[in-house]
Design a protein around this motif. Structure first.
Motif, PDB file in Angstrom:
ATOM      1  N   GLU A 183       0.857  -1.187   0.000  1.00  0.00           N
ATOM      2  CA  GLU A 183       0.000   0.000   0.000  1.00  0.00           C
ATOM      3  C   GLU A 183       0.891   1.233   0.000  1.00  0.00           C
ATOM      4  O   GLU A 183       1.722   1.413   0.875  1.00  0.00           O
ATOM      5  N   SER A 186     -13.335   1.159   4.997  1.00  0.00           N
ATOM      6  CA  SER A 186     -12.813   1.228   3.636  1.00  0.00           C
ATOM      7  C   SER A 186     -12.187  -0.118   3.271  1.00  0.00           C
ATOM      8  O   SER A 186     -11.750  -0.870   4.131  1.00  0.00           O
ATOM      9  N   TYR A 187     -12.173  -0.401   2.028  1.00  0.00           N
ATOM     10  CA  TYR A 187     -11.584  -1.658   1.563  1.00  0.00           C
ATOM     11  C   TYR A 187     -10.883  -1.390   0.245  1.00  0.00           C
ATOM     12  O   TYR A 187     -11.167  -0.409  -0.437  1.00  0.00           O
ATOM     13  N   PRO A 188      -9.968  -2.260  -0.108  1.00  0.00           N
ATOM     14  CA  PRO A 188      -9.232  -2.060  -1.370  1.00  0.00           C
ATOM     15  C   PRO A 188     -10.132  -2.343  -2.573  1.00  0.00           C
ATOM     16  O   PRO A 188     -10.228  -3.470  -3.039  1.00  0.00           O
ATOM     17  N   GLN A 189     -10.773  -1.327  -3.069  1.00  0.00           N
ATOM     18  CA  GLN A 189     -11.743  -1.480  -4.150  1.00  0.00           C
ATOM     19  C   GLN A 189     -11.099  -2.031  -5.416  1.00  0.00           C
ATOM     20  O   GLN A 189     -11.707  -2.818  -6.131  1.00  0.00           O
ATOM     21  N   HIS A 190      -9.864  -1.629  -5.704  1.00  0.00           N
ATOM     22  CA  HIS A 190      -9.204  -2.097  -6.926  1.00  0.00           C
ATOM     23  C   HIS A 190      -8.985  -3.605  -6.898  1.00  0.00           C
ATOM     24  O   HIS A 190      -9.036  -4.256  -7.929  1.00  0.00           O
ATOM     25  N   VAL A 243     -11.031  -5.798  -5.398  1.00  0.00           N
ATOM     26  CA  VAL A 243     -12.350  -6.382  -5.625  1.00  0.00           C
ATOM     27  C   VAL A 243     -12.720  -6.292  -7.105  1.00  0.00           C
ATOM     28  O   VAL A 243     -13.241  -7.249  -7.690  1.00  0.00           O
ATOM     29  N   GLU A 244     -12.426  -5.154  -7.712  1.00  0.00           N
ATOM     30  CA  GLU A 244     -12.719  -4.991  -9.145  1.00  0.00           C
ATOM     31  C   GLU A 244     -11.899  -5.965  -9.988  1.00  0.00           C
ATOM     32  O   GLU A 244     -12.404  -6.536 -10.956  1.00  0.00           O
ATOM     33  N   ASN A 293     -13.459  -9.391  -9.609  1.00  0.00           N
ATOM     34  CA  ASN A 293     -14.697  -9.472 -10.390  1.00  0.00           C
ATOM     35  C   ASN A 293     -14.408  -9.603 -11.880  1.00  0.00           C
ATOM     36  O   ASN A 293     -15.069 -10.371 -12.585  1.00  0.00           O
TER      37      ASN A 293
END
Length: 124
Positions: A44, A58-62, A64-65, A68
């Motif tokens: 990070e 908050s979470y690491p959105q990238h 998760v994307e 997906n």
């Protein structure tokens, strides 16, 4: 001599299109796997001078994307594989196709074992 040009038959065009899309999707999946692996192994990065903790919830959105995207590509690849298996006129034999490199070969071959599953093989 005519049998050497059977791979140019117009009735094989839908199969050629599906196999070309399948090969492109395999490349996209490999690239997405590399990207996802890179994201999970990257530390990070925080800008210098900021000692703040991430906001609560908050979470690491990238990540998760990326996960997906990987799952969607795998699902699309499975769907295309099934379509190609349905378009193949025979099993356990090679079919010659024109994938732009001269005669390429595509075939569905039975896997050993009690299940009657087929493996898709493509030779460019």
């Amino acid at each position: 001599m005519a049998s050497n040009l059977d791979y140019l038959a117009p009735e094989l065009k839908p199969l050629e299109d599906q196999v070309t899309a399948y090969l492109q999707l395999e490349k996209d999946l490999a690239q997405a796997e590399i990207t996802a692996t890179t994201l999970t192994q990257m530390p990070e990065i925080t800008p210098p001078g900021f000692d703040q903790r991430p906001a609560t919830g908050s979470y690491p959105q990238h990540l998760v994307e990326a996960a997906n995207r990987l799952q969607n590509l795998r699902d699309d690849l499975t769907h295309l594989r099934q379509q190609i298996l349905q378009l193949l006129p025979v099993r356990d034999e090679w079919i010659k196709l024109n994938l732009g490199y001269g005669p390429s070969r595509v075939g569905a071959f039975r896997l050993p074992g009690p299940a009657a599953d087929y493996e898709l093989r493509i030779v460019i």
